[in-house]
Write a protein that holds these residues in place. Structure first.
Motif, PDB file in Angstrom:
ATOM      1  N   LEU A   1      -9.217  19.029  37.013  1.00 31.28           N
ATOM      2  CA  LEU A   1     -10.332  19.888  37.346  1.00 31.28           C
ATOM      3  C   LEU A   1      -9.848  21.210  38.100  1.00 31.28           C
ATOM      4  CD1 LEU A   1     -13.325  20.192  37.383  1.00 31.28           C
ATOM      5  CD2 LEU A   1     -13.687  18.698  39.541  1.00 31.28           C
ATOM      6  N   ARG A   2      -8.913  21.174  38.849  1.00 35.65           N
ATOM      7  CA  ARG A   2      -8.459  22.443  39.681  1.00 35.65           C
ATOM      8  C   ARG A   2      -8.023  23.298  38.347  1.00 35.65           C
ATOM      9  NH1 ARG A   2      -7.467  22.626  45.176  1.00 35.65           N
ATOM     10  NH2 ARG A   2      -5.793  23.935  44.807  1.00 35.65           N
ATOM     11  N   LEU A   3      -7.314  22.714  37.568  1.00 34.40           N
ATOM     12  CA  LEU A   3      -6.869  23.665  36.244  1.00 34.40           C
ATOM     13  C   LEU A   3      -7.894  24.166  35.619  1.00 34.40           C
ATOM     14  CD1 LEU A   3      -3.708  21.183  34.802  1.00 34.40           C
ATOM     15  CD2 LEU A   3      -3.802  23.504  36.115  1.00 34.40           C
ATOM     16  N   ALA A   4      -9.189  23.601  35.624  1.00 41.86           N
ATOM     17  CA  ALA A   4     -10.468  24.140  34.724  1.00 41.86           C
ATOM     18  C   ALA A   4     -11.083  24.895  35.587  1.00 41.86           C
ATOM     19  CB  ALA A   4     -10.883  22.749  34.326  1.00 41.86           C
ATOM     20  N   ALA A   5     -10.848  25.287  37.017  1.00 37.63           N
ATOM     21  CA  ALA A   5     -11.658  26.005  37.867  1.00 37.63           C
ATOM     22  C   ALA A   5     -12.174  27.300  37.492  1.00 37.63           C
ATOM     23  CB  ALA A   5     -10.672  26.265  39.338  1.00 37.63           C
ATOM     24  N   PRO A   6     -11.135  28.165  36.713  1.00 38.95           N
ATOM     25  CA  PRO A   6     -11.777  29.446  36.262  1.00 38.95           C
ATOM     26  C   PRO A   6     -12.936  29.112  35.292  1.00 38.95           C
ATOM     27  CG  PRO A   6      -9.333  29.376  36.088  1.00 38.95           C
ATOM     28  CD  PRO A   6      -9.672  28.126  36.420  1.00 38.95           C
ATOM     29  N   GLU A   7     -12.796  28.398  34.478  1.00 41.72           N
ATOM     30  CA  GLU A   7     -13.948  28.058  33.447  1.00 41.72           C
ATOM     31  C   GLU A   7     -15.123  27.439  34.158  1.00 41.72           C
ATOM     32  OE1 GLU A   7     -10.671  26.770  33.001  1.00 41.72           O
ATOM     33  OE2 GLU A   7     -10.144  27.983  31.458  1.00 41.72           O
ATOM     34  N   MET A   8     -14.867  26.506  35.111  1.00 42.42           N
ATOM     35  CA  MET A   8     -16.216  26.034  35.857  1.00 42.42           C
ATOM     36  C   MET A   8     -16.781  27.123  36.580  1.00 42.42           C
ATOM     37  SD  MET A   8     -16.299  23.068  34.675  1.00 42.42           S
ATOM     38  CE  MET A   8     -17.765  22.683  35.749  1.00 42.42           C
ATOM     39  N   LEU A   9     -16.164  28.097  37.251  1.00 41.20           N
ATOM     40  CA  LEU A   9     -16.750  29.034  38.131  1.00 41.20           C
ATOM     41  C   LEU A   9     -17.605  30.047  37.135  1.00 41.20           C
ATOM     42  CD1 LEU A   9     -13.719  29.823  40.558  1.00 41.20           C
ATOM     43  CD2 LEU A   9     -16.066  28.574  41.027  1.00 41.20           C
ATOM     44  N   ASP A  10     -17.053  30.203  35.803  1.00 37.44           N
ATOM     45  CA  ASP A  10     -17.650  30.972  34.946  1.00 37.44           C
ATOM     46  C   ASP A  10     -18.910  30.654  34.482  1.00 37.44           C
ATOM     47  OD1 ASP A  10     -15.827  33.072  35.115  1.00 37.44           O
ATOM     48  OD2 ASP A  10     -14.754  32.471  33.286  1.00 37.44           O
ATOM     49  N   ALA A  11     -18.744  28.975  34.100  1.00 37.67           N
ATOM     50  CA  ALA A  11     -19.956  28.465  34.121  1.00 37.67           C
ATOM     51  C   ALA A  11     -21.273  28.440  35.093  1.00 37.67           C
ATOM     52  CB  ALA A  11     -19.672  26.773  33.734  1.00 37.67           C
ATOM     53  N   ALA A  12     -20.499  28.136  36.298  1.00 41.75           N
ATOM     54  CA  ALA A  12     -21.715  28.422  37.297  1.00 41.75           C
ATOM     55  C   ALA A  12     -22.456  29.693  37.519  1.00 41.75           C
ATOM     56  CB  ALA A  12     -20.843  27.961  38.646  1.00 41.75           C
ATOM     57  N   ARG A  13     -21.461  30.680  37.262  1.00 40.53           N
ATOM     58  CA  ARG A  13     -22.019  32.101  37.307  1.00 40.53           C
ATOM     59  C   ARG A  13     -23.048  32.308  36.092  1.00 40.53           C
ATOM     60  NH1 ARG A  13     -16.206  33.564  38.025  1.00 40.53           N
ATOM     61  NH2 ARG A  13     -16.027  33.312  40.265  1.00 40.53           N
ATOM     62  N   SER A  14     -22.851  31.765  35.055  1.00 42.98           N
ATOM     63  CA  SER A  14     -23.613  31.852  33.941  1.00 42.98           C
ATOM     64  C   SER A  14     -25.091  31.028  34.186  1.00 42.98           C
ATOM     65  CB  SER A  14     -23.115  31.165  32.596  1.00 42.98           C
ATOM     66  OG  SER A  14     -22.989  29.989  32.528  1.00 42.98           O
ATOM     67  N   VAL A  15     -25.212  30.155  34.840  1.00 44.96           N
ATOM     68  CA  VAL A  15     -26.459  29.555  35.350  1.00 44.96           C
ATOM     69  C   VAL A  15     -26.995  30.243  36.692  1.00 44.96           C
ATOM     70  CG1 VAL A  15     -25.941  27.393  34.246  1.00 44.96           C
ATOM     71  CG2 VAL A  15     -25.368  27.606  36.626  1.00 44.96           C
ATOM     72  N   GLY A  16     -26.481  31.342  37.034  1.00 47.44           N
ATOM     73  CA  GLY A  16     -26.993  31.906  38.155  1.00 47.44           C
ATOM     74  C   GLY A  16     -26.577  31.750  39.538  1.00 47.44           C
ATOM     75  N   LEU A  17     -25.200  31.023  39.497  1.00 47.39           N
ATOM     76  CA  LEU A  17     -24.844  30.879  40.600  1.00 47.39           C
ATOM     77  C   LEU A  17     -23.769  31.854  41.204  1.00 47.39           C
ATOM     78  CD1 LEU A  17     -23.993  26.828  40.801  1.00 47.39           C
ATOM     79  CD2 LEU A  17     -25.881  28.146  41.891  1.00 47.39           C
ATOM     80  N   LYS A  18     -23.729  32.363  42.478  1.00 50.12           N
ATOM     81  CA  LYS A  18     -22.633  33.473  42.963  1.00 50.12           C
ATOM     82  C   LYS A  18     -21.549  32.317  43.352  1.00 50.12           C
ATOM     83  CE  LYS A  18     -26.076  36.804  44.070  1.00 50.12           C
ATOM     84  NZ  LYS A  18     -26.564  37.607  45.344  1.00 50.12           N
TER      85      LYS A  18
END
Length: 153
Positions: A84-101
């Motif tokens: 999951l730490r390796l997937a962190a950049p994608e997960m942060l982008d996904a969170a931003r795409s749903v409106g989270l900062k």
């Protein structure tokens, strides 16, 4: 209409609704509902972000919190933490795409709970074991005590 009927004050109707309210709706109206609302919001957010997790990881990770820009996930083993730490950049982008900062991803590993030891049934003592145990207990007793009970010892 008669003049008398106009002078009669009208009372506001304060009737309760005739249909019962759903228990969750009633609970959500209370000020104590904030933790419940937050839990439901986190569950919804977890479901929205789950498709962005790598498929092999989705069954092992769960969104635990989002606060002050930090996405906090819980995984069930250290190997999933690393993935999951390796997937962190994608997960942060996904969170931003749903409106989270979202600015940071934190991954925590749960402590595995040890399996409960099976409860063993005690076997009944044999007659010889019972007699030996009785003799051992009798040898520990005070001789004066056994005389008072009428024992031959």
């Amino acid at each position: 209409m008669s003049p008398m009927s106009d002078s009669k004050p009208k009372r506001p109707q304060s009737r309760r609704p005739s249909t019962p309210r759903i228990a969750l709706d009633a609970l959500m109206e209370d000020s104590a509902a904030n933790p419940i609302k937050r839990a439901l919001w986190l569950e919804d957010l977890d479901l929205r972000l789950r498709p962005y997790l790598p498929p092999s990881l989705a069954a092992h990770a769960r969104l635990a919190n989002f606060e002050r820009g930090r996405l906090v996930y819980v995984v069930d083993a250290p190997v999933w933490r690393a993935k999951l730490r390796l997937a962190a950049p994608e997960m942060l982008d996904a969170a931003r795409s749903v409106g989270l900062k979202a600015a940071e991803l934190v991954v925590k590993t749960t402590i595995p709970q040890p399996a409960a030891a099976p409860v063993r049934q005690a076997k009944p003592l044999s007659a010889a074991t019972q007699e030996a145990l009785r003799a051992a207990l009798d040898s520990l007793r005070d001789p004066d005590e056994t005389k008072g009970r009428g024992d031959a010892n």
